[in-house]
Design a protein around this motif. Sequence first.
Motif, PDB file in Angstrom:
ATOM      1  N   SER A  51      15.237 -21.177  -1.481  1.00 36.51           N
ATOM      2  CA  SER A  51      14.513 -19.937  -1.721  1.00 36.51           C
ATOM      3  C   SER A  51      13.304 -20.134  -2.617  1.00 36.51           C
ATOM      4  N   SER A  52      13.165 -21.281  -3.258  1.00 34.02           N
ATOM      5  CA  SER A  52      12.031 -21.494  -4.153  1.00 34.02           C
ATOM      6  C   SER A  52      10.875 -22.183  -3.448  1.00 34.02           C
ATOM      7  N   ALA A  53      10.869 -22.178  -2.115  1.00 33.69           N
ATOM      8  CA  ALA A  53       9.765 -22.781  -1.380  1.00 33.69           C
ATOM      9  C   ALA A  53       8.479 -22.030  -1.692  1.00 33.69           C
ATOM     10  N   ALA A  54       7.384 -22.756  -1.750  1.00 34.60           N
ATOM     11  CA  ALA A  54       6.093 -22.151  -2.055  1.00 34.60           C
ATOM     12  C   ALA A  54       5.727 -21.150  -0.966  1.00 34.60           C
ATOM     13  N   PRO A  55       5.126 -20.020  -1.342  1.00 31.47           N
ATOM     14  CA  PRO A  55       4.718 -19.052  -0.327  1.00 31.47           C
ATOM     15  C   PRO A  55       3.620 -19.641   0.559  1.00 31.47           C
ATOM     16  N   LEU A  56       3.535 -19.151   1.771  1.00 30.62           N
ATOM     17  CA  LEU A  56       2.524 -19.625   2.700  1.00 30.62           C
ATOM     18  C   LEU A  56       1.128 -19.210   2.244  1.00 30.62           C
ATOM     19  N   THR A  57       0.151 -20.035   2.529  1.00 30.28           N
ATOM     20  CA  THR A  57      -1.239 -19.627   2.315  1.00 30.28           C
ATOM     21  C   THR A  57      -1.628 -18.694   3.464  1.00 30.28           C
ATOM     22  N   SER A  75     -15.298  -8.757   1.321  1.00 28.25           N
ATOM     23  CA  SER A  75     -14.377  -9.372   0.358  1.00 28.25           C
ATOM     24  C   SER A  75     -12.919  -9.038   0.661  1.00 28.25           C
ATOM     25  N   THR A  76     -12.674  -7.965   1.423  1.00 34.77           N
ATOM     26  CA  THR A  76     -11.318  -7.633   1.879  1.00 34.77           C
ATOM     27  C   THR A  76     -11.344  -7.430   3.391  1.00 34.77           C
ATOM     28  N   ILE A  77     -10.461  -8.137   4.071  1.00 27.67           N
ATOM     29  CA  ILE A  77     -10.323  -8.039   5.522  1.00 27.67           C
ATOM     30  C   ILE A  77      -8.933  -7.474   5.785  1.00 27.67           C
ATOM     31  N   SER A  78      -8.836  -6.533   6.714  1.00 31.51           N
ATOM     32  CA  SER A  78      -7.517  -5.962   6.992  1.00 31.51           C
ATOM     33  C   SER A  78      -7.313  -5.790   8.485  1.00 31.51           C
ATOM     34  N   GLY A  79      -6.060  -5.550   8.867  1.00 31.48           N
ATOM     35  CA  GLY A  79      -5.721  -5.330  10.262  1.00 31.48           C
ATOM     36  C   GLY A  79      -4.237  -5.474  10.492  1.00 31.48           C
ATOM     37  N   LYS A  80      -3.880  -5.682  11.751  1.00 32.24           N
ATOM     38  CA  LYS A  80      -2.488  -5.908  12.141  1.00 32.24           C
ATOM     39  C   LYS A  80      -2.420  -7.219  12.903  1.00 32.24           C
ATOM     40  N   GLY A 119       3.290  -5.966  10.522  1.00 29.46           N
ATOM     41  CA  GLY A 119       2.175  -6.847  10.832  1.00 29.46           C
ATOM     42  C   GLY A 119       0.898  -6.480  10.087  1.00 29.46           C
ATOM     43  N   GLU A 120       0.939  -5.427   9.286  1.00 28.34           N
ATOM     44  CA  GLU A 120      -0.255  -5.036   8.534  1.00 28.34           C
ATOM     45  C   GLU A 120      -0.557  -6.071   7.464  1.00 28.34           C
ATOM     46  N   PHE A 121      -1.847  -6.404   7.328  1.00 27.07           N
ATOM     47  CA  PHE A 121      -2.223  -7.429   6.359  1.00 27.07           C
ATOM     48  C   PHE A 121      -3.552  -7.086   5.694  1.00 27.07           C
ATOM     49  N   GLU A 122      -3.777  -7.714   4.571  1.00 22.88           N
ATOM     50  CA  GLU A 122      -5.072  -7.735   3.903  1.00 22.88           C
ATOM     51  C   GLU A 122      -5.297  -9.153   3.426  1.00 22.88           C
ATOM     52  N   VAL A 123      -6.513  -9.639   3.599  1.00 24.90           N
ATOM     53  CA  VAL A 123      -6.905 -10.970   3.138  1.00 24.90           C
ATOM     54  C   VAL A 123      -8.041 -10.775   2.157  1.00 24.90           C
ATOM     55  N   TYR A 124      -7.987 -11.496   1.042  1.00 24.43           N
ATOM     56  CA  TYR A 124      -8.970 -11.323  -0.019  1.00 24.43           C
ATOM     57  C   TYR A 124      -9.817 -12.579  -0.187  1.00 24.43           C
ATOM     58  N   LEU A 125     -11.116 -12.367  -0.171  1.00 25.27           N
ATOM     59  CA  LEU A 125     -12.084 -13.419  -0.480  1.00 25.27           C
ATOM     60  C   LEU A 125     -12.682 -13.062  -1.839  1.00 25.27           C
ATOM     61  N   GLY A 126     -13.183 -14.009  -2.559  1.00 28.57           N
ATOM     62  CA  GLY A 126     -13.774 -13.744  -3.864  1.00 28.57           C
ATOM     63  C   GLY A 126     -14.993 -12.841  -3.792  1.00 28.57           C
ATOM     64  N   LYS A 127     -15.704 -12.886  -2.659  1.00 32.28           N
ATOM     65  CA  LYS A 127     -16.927 -12.102  -2.479  1.00 32.28           C
ATOM     66  C   LYS A 127     -17.215 -12.004  -0.988  1.00 32.28           C
ATOM     67  N   GLY A 171      -6.253 -14.766  -1.768  1.00 30.66           N
ATOM     68  CA  GLY A 171      -4.908 -14.220  -1.646  1.00 30.66           C
ATOM     69  C   GLY A 171      -4.796 -13.343  -0.410  1.00 30.66           C
ATOM     70  N   TYR A 172      -3.591 -12.886  -0.158  1.00 25.45           N
ATOM     71  CA  TYR A 172      -3.368 -12.000   0.979  1.00 25.45           C
ATOM     72  C   TYR A 172      -2.053 -11.267   0.801  1.00 25.45           C
ATOM     73  N   THR A 173      -1.902 -10.171   1.528  1.00 24.43           N
ATOM     74  CA  THR A 173      -0.623  -9.464   1.627  1.00 24.43           C
ATOM     75  C   THR A 173      -0.301  -9.341   3.112  1.00 24.43           C
ATOM     76  N   LEU A 174       0.975  -9.370   3.423  1.00 26.51           N
ATOM     77  CA  LEU A 174       1.413  -9.257   4.808  1.00 26.51           C
ATOM     78  C   LEU A 174       2.747  -8.536   4.852  1.00 26.51           C
ATOM     79  N   ASN A 175       2.798  -7.439   5.583  1.00 27.55           N
ATOM     80  CA  ASN A 175       4.044  -6.740   5.835  1.00 27.55           C
ATOM     81  C   ASN A 175       4.595  -7.317   7.135  1.00 27.55           C
TER      82      ASN A 175
END
Length: 163
Positions: free
Chosen positions: A19-25, A77-82, A54-62, A46-50
């Motif tokens: 369970s301590s495996a590194a989270p996916l990039t 700087s923020t990309i979103s979708g499913k 399938g909803e996600f957000e990907v974050y770029l610094g700029k 960084g990113y979030t993924l449900n």
Amino acid sequence: MTSPMALLSFLLLSLPLLSSAAPLTAYEALEQYDFPAGLLPLGVTGYTLNEDTGEFEVYLGKTCSYSVEGYDLQYKSTISGKISKDKLTDLKGISVKVLFFWVNIVEVTRDGDDMYLSVGILSASFDISGFVESPQCGCGFDCNDIATEDITKEKKMNLVSSL
């Protein structure tokens, strides 16, 4: 023969390691859905993924812009979708310049070795091999030429200033 108690002890002791495996990039997460990492430029912070929806957000610094094969692309700087296997829908935050206008890429699908990028009623097909590597903001895949050009300009300026 291994006793059931020894096997159970081994499994219980192994759980924290599993369970301590590194989270996916974000790039690895794309690959989990059968997409190449090169759909995203370098520099994802960084990113979030449900995983249920399938909803996600990907974050770029700029905001990130670059040109590839005659196409000007821009990532906010923020990309979103499913996301689902072989399909990205409801995309927001990625646009391409068509003639003099910026239009949003709203869907990306994969069919075998072909990627289809859609801006609504129009779509274009690209070979997946063009998405294996992630482009770099500002220069896409031509970053070495920019660095060489900057060094050459600097040398010329130093040459002129030393005369």
